[in-house]
Design a protein around this motif. Structure first.
Motif, PDB file in Angstrom:
ATOM      1  N   UNK A   1       4.248  52.397 -33.970  1.00  0.00           N
ATOM      2  CA  UNK A   1       2.781  52.404 -33.891  1.00  0.00           C
ATOM      3  C   UNK A   1       2.205  53.501 -34.779  1.00  0.00           C
ATOM      4  N   UNK A   2       2.879  54.655 -34.821  1.00  0.00           N
ATOM      5  CA  UNK A   2       2.428  55.731 -35.714  1.00  0.00           C
ATOM      6  C   UNK A   2       2.448  55.287 -37.169  1.00  0.00           C
ATOM      7  N   UNK A   3       3.329  54.375 -37.512  1.00  0.00           N
ATOM      8  CA  UNK A   3       3.420  53.874 -38.887  1.00  0.00           C
ATOM      9  C   UNK A   3       2.382  52.789 -39.178  1.00  0.00           C
TER      10      UNK A   3
ATOM     11  N   UNK B   1      -2.175  49.881 -29.923  1.00  0.00           N
ATOM     12  CA  UNK B   1      -3.096  49.515 -31.002  1.00  0.00           C
ATOM     13  C   UNK B   1      -3.396  50.739 -31.860  1.00  0.00           C
ATOM     14  N   UNK B   2      -3.013  50.711 -33.144  1.00  0.00           N
ATOM     15  CA  UNK B   2      -3.334  51.841 -34.025  1.00  0.00           C
ATOM     16  C   UNK B   2      -4.841  52.081 -34.082  1.00  0.00           C
ATOM     17  N   UNK B   3      -5.224  53.341 -34.171  1.00  0.00           N
ATOM     18  CA  UNK B   3      -6.649  53.681 -34.158  1.00  0.00           C
ATOM     19  C   UNK B   3      -7.332  53.457 -35.508  1.00  0.00           C
TER      20      UNK B   3
ATOM     21  N   UNK C   1       4.490  51.615 -45.627  1.00  0.00           N
ATOM     22  CA  UNK C   1       4.832  52.643 -44.660  1.00  0.00           C
ATOM     23  C   UNK C   1       3.771  53.717 -44.589  1.00  0.00           C
ATOM     24  N   UNK C   2       3.323  54.020 -43.343  1.00  0.00           N
ATOM     25  CA  UNK C   2       2.325  55.066 -43.133  1.00  0.00           C
ATOM     26  C   UNK C   2       3.021  56.407 -42.950  1.00  0.00           C
ATOM     27  N   UNK C   3       2.507  57.407 -43.608  1.00  0.00           N
ATOM     28  CA  UNK C   3       3.091  58.748 -43.525  1.00  0.00           C
ATOM     29  C   UNK C   3       2.507  59.505 -42.335  1.00  0.00           C
TER      30      UNK C   3
ATOM     31  N   UNK D   1       9.349  47.090 -42.522  1.00  0.00           N
ATOM     32  CA  UNK D   1       8.310  47.291 -43.535  1.00  0.00           C
ATOM     33  C   UNK D   1       8.435  46.264 -44.660  1.00  0.00           C
ATOM     34  N   UNK D   2       9.667  46.012 -45.084  1.00  0.00           N
ATOM     35  CA  UNK D   2       9.853  45.106 -46.214  1.00  0.00           C
ATOM     36  C   UNK D   2       9.487  43.669 -45.853  1.00  0.00           C
TER      37      UNK D   2
END
Length: 744
Positions: free
Chosen positions: A540-542, A498-500, A742-744, A735-736
């Protein structure tokens, strides 16, 4: 290297913050979960197998005799048409005459007869010299006995058990003895390689035939029934009997069930309970056998206005080591339990049990069978000495011919299966509207799920989720999750990331990241595994929510044995993987931050197999990415020409009954359409070749672009690498189509 903080909690110290909200604490150690999953599935399969006899009896009662025979022939892979007229040919060389032996009562000839296509039956024909109207008998040896052994021409079978010779001594029987492929293991290196697994010729035919809807048992029976065609066409032909022991007893039982011309069926060393069928040599495995035809039902089919004799001596004792091939074992059958099913029948099998039970098909038992065939059989005559006219009886050349013909036939079916699949999918071929196409898919999904992959008609248990925090990183929190599927035995497990930066009431897309053979969810998250490269954590980082499931293709032989156990009840490992994924989807859709319409699937290798089969059935997956697996699957499974064919690997669990008639990889992708579908392919991935991947993918591309006019939903990425996640074009695809910036 990704740096993660692992959170290790004792069960008694678990706090609410260490679980997903509204879930109970998970207390089972993570390292124990794969073994516990397989142990539970094993218990579940045992319970389902125990239900099979009642299911078989119900199905049997609801079918006409003709329907029973047609269905049994299909399950045995008997698709090939026998010749309209069978000719019996003599087999001779300059060094060996066709007349190989004789006695004052009969002559013995080496013969062959065309069974189907370019495949011949071979064996011996015993012709009586002084009886004008002989009774026809087909005497079938065990797989590890030759026709010459049971005819008394060579050593290898106790003289008391040489049932072909003991029958021939009466001078009243024309006896055809077909040769079977034996169980002796041999090295099977793939083309261009020096080493390979070890398994028998019978298993080799099984491997090449099963996915094509054919079977070594069906091939043997087609040869036997073609021989019966010839016997039946002889002048003054009388009623025919079939007699066999061990593998021959099995084939006799099947033959008597299938062909009403057989007046007497004599079964030795085989009849009994079949709940251990999965542990017998793999080439005895018949798809859905236990839920449709127990030995009791086969016996009932052979009793219709005819006679059935069960000889109760011990069957062959066989132990196959499984050195890359499938392990298997045979021991003494126990017919008593099945025979009790006939206790209240007015016509039950004749049980022959006198004499030494350690001596198979002894002459006293054979005499009982003779009396069932011919009322005037009298006492057993003394066998005359046999004069051998052939210099030797080496069975190897005949065995080589039989194997080569069968393998060549299976190979001819591989390209032909493409047209069969095209005909099967013809109702969809002219639908160009995506919505109408999708609406027309359900019967095809049902076919894949029920008839090919195997479906348990059971209701999912309440999930009762249990969770435990496992990872705590700068960008996401990771939780182990366990869900009941078919309680108390079958459960699903995986890791939820789960992204924070999730906001209240925000709905995000999910990517389900599936490991491959012998993998774990954790390997897709940390450790920079050479195949996965932490792709679940990177997603998940994205900002994606990620779930990495534990599939059951782990722990080597343990999961392969589960597949073996599933086949006789018409199931595969996908039969529980699909419900596991359905429960995972149900859990994910219930999470407050999940967008239920944007749940994607991405799997590598065996996870790529999952990426084709599970989303083809479960439409809650909105797109699928198959990495390191997509190719010309039917040929990869059955071809003997390619070095990467599964015919030459230790993965004997990989086969799916009659898949070639319905679904290659392109057809599985066609069930995912019009949802987005992508293939990820490394040029140096040894799973297949670029050419074969491109060949199969071209069919998918034609569907998306040419037929449905949605080319943007279908893609393939070729990259300069091996069997691994590349994570470039596939990430862009996610993403598309999941509409996530997209998360950097």
């Amino acid at each position: 290297m990704r740096v993660l903080t692992f959170v290790l909690l004792l069960p008694t110290l678990a706090r609410a913050a260490d679980t997903v909200p509204d879930t109970a604490p998970l207390t089972t150690p993570a390292a124990d979960i794969p073994a516990a999953m397989l142990a539970g599935i094993d218990r579940f399969l045992d319970k389902q197998t125990a239900l099979a006899p009642a299911q078989a009896e119900k199905l049997f009662a609801g079918r006409t005799p003709e329907q029973r025979r047609e269905r049994l022939a299909y399950l045995l892979g008997m698709r090939e048409k026998r010749p309209g007229k069978v000719e019996m040919e003599l087999v001779a060389t300059t060094d060996r005459p066709a007349l190989v032996a004789k006695t004052p009562q009969y002559d013995v000839f080496a013969v062959r007869w065309r069974a189907f296509a370019d495949v011949y039956g071979e064996g011996l024909l015993i012709q009586p010299r002084h009886f004008a109207r002989p009774i026809s008998v087909i005497a079938i040896p065990d797989a590890d006995h030759t026709p010459e052994m049971i005819a008394g021409l060579v050593e290898g079978v106790d003289p008391k058990s040489q049932y072909a010779r003991n029958l021939a001594a009466h001078g009243r029987y024309r006896i055809l003895i077909p040769a079977l492929l034996d169980r002796k293991p041999a090295k099977r290196p793939a083309p261009g390689r020096k080493d390979g697994p070890e398994f028998s010729d019978r298993e080799l035919v099984f491997r090449t035939a099963f996915n094509l809807g054919r079977h070594p048992i069906g091939y043997d029976l087609t040869k036997i029934l073609a021989g019966l065609d010839w016997l039946d066409a002889q002048p003054h032909a009388q009623s025919t009997a079939v007699i066999g022991w061990g593998e021959g007893g099995m084939l006799a039982l099947y033959a008597g069930a299938l062909d009403e011309r057989i007046a007497v069926t004599c079964v030795g060393g085989y009849f009994g309970r079949r709940d251990g069928l999965w542990a017998e040599p793999i080439e005895r495995t018949v798809w859905n056998r236990l839920t449709e035809f127990g030995d009791a039902q086969l016996a009932a089919m052979g009793l219709s206005n005819r006679s059935l004799v069960i000889e109760t001596s011990a069957g062959p004792s066989v132990q196959l080591a499984g050195k890359g091939g499938a392990p298997g074992r045979l021991g003494p059958p126990s017919p008593a339990d099945v025979l009790r099913a006939f206790a209240n029948e007015s016509r039950g099998p004749t049980v022959v049990s006198d004499g030494d039970p350690a001596v198979a098909m002894n002459d006293q038992r054979t005499l009982e069978m003779v009396r069932a065939i011919y009322a005037g059989g009298g006492s057993a005559p003394a066998a005359d000495p046999v004069e051998l006219l052939a210099k030797s009886f080496d069975p190897a050349p005949r065995q080589s011919r039989q194997l080569a013909q069968l393998v060549a036939h299976t190979q001819s079916l591989i390209p032909a299966s493409q047209q069969t699949r095209s005909d099967f999918f013809k109702p969809l071929a002219k639908i160009s509207d995506s919505a109408k196409y999708e609406a027309a898919l359900q019967p095809f999904r049902d076919k894949l799920h029920t008839d090919v992959l195997g479906k348990f008609d059971l209701t999912l248990s309440p999930a009762s989720p249990r969770t435990r925090k496992l990872y705590d990183t700068e960008k996401f929190t990771g939780y182990e999750v366990q869900l009941d599927v078919f309680a108390p035995d079958v459960f699903a497990y995986g890791v939820l990331l789960l992204p924070k930066d999730l906001k209240p009431n925000e709905r995000r897309p999910v990517v389900v990241c599936q490991h491959g053979l012998e993998g774990t969810p954790q390997q897709t998250i940390t450790g920079d595994h050479r195949a996965y490269h932490d792709f679940a954590a990177k997603l998940a980082d994205r900002g994606f929510i990620v779930f990495a499931p534990q599939n059951s293709y782990v722990l080597g032989e343990r999961f392969r044995q589960l597949s073996r156990k599933a086949w006789p009840i018409g199931k595969t490992l996908w039969s529980w993987i699909i419900p596991q994924h359905q429960q995972i989807l149900n859990f994910l859709k219930g999470l407050p931050n999940v967008d239920a319409k944007r749940i994607a699937f991405y799997g590598l290798s065996y996870g790529g197999k999952t990426a084709l089969r599970v989303p083809a059935v479960l439409t809650d997956y909105c797109l699928s990415i198959c990495s390191g697996d997509f190719n010309e699957w039917v040929a990869k499974i059955s071809s003997t020409a390619w070095p990467f064919s599964y015919v030459f690997t230790h993965e004997y669990e990989i086969y799916e009954w009659d898949l070639a008639s319905t679904f290659n990889h392109a057809e599985m992708a066609a069930l995912i359409a019009p949802r987005p579908f992508m293939v990820e392919r490394g040029h140096y991935d040894g799973v297949s070749s670029d050419e074969l991947v491109a060949y199969e993918f071209a069919k998918v591309r034609r569907l998306y672009q040419g037929q449905l006019k949605i080319p943007d939903r279908c893609a393939i990425e070729w990259f300069d690498g091996p069997h691994t996640i590349n994570g470039k074009g596939t990430f862009e695809f996610l993403h598309r189509h999941l509409q996530w910036e997209q998360k950097k």
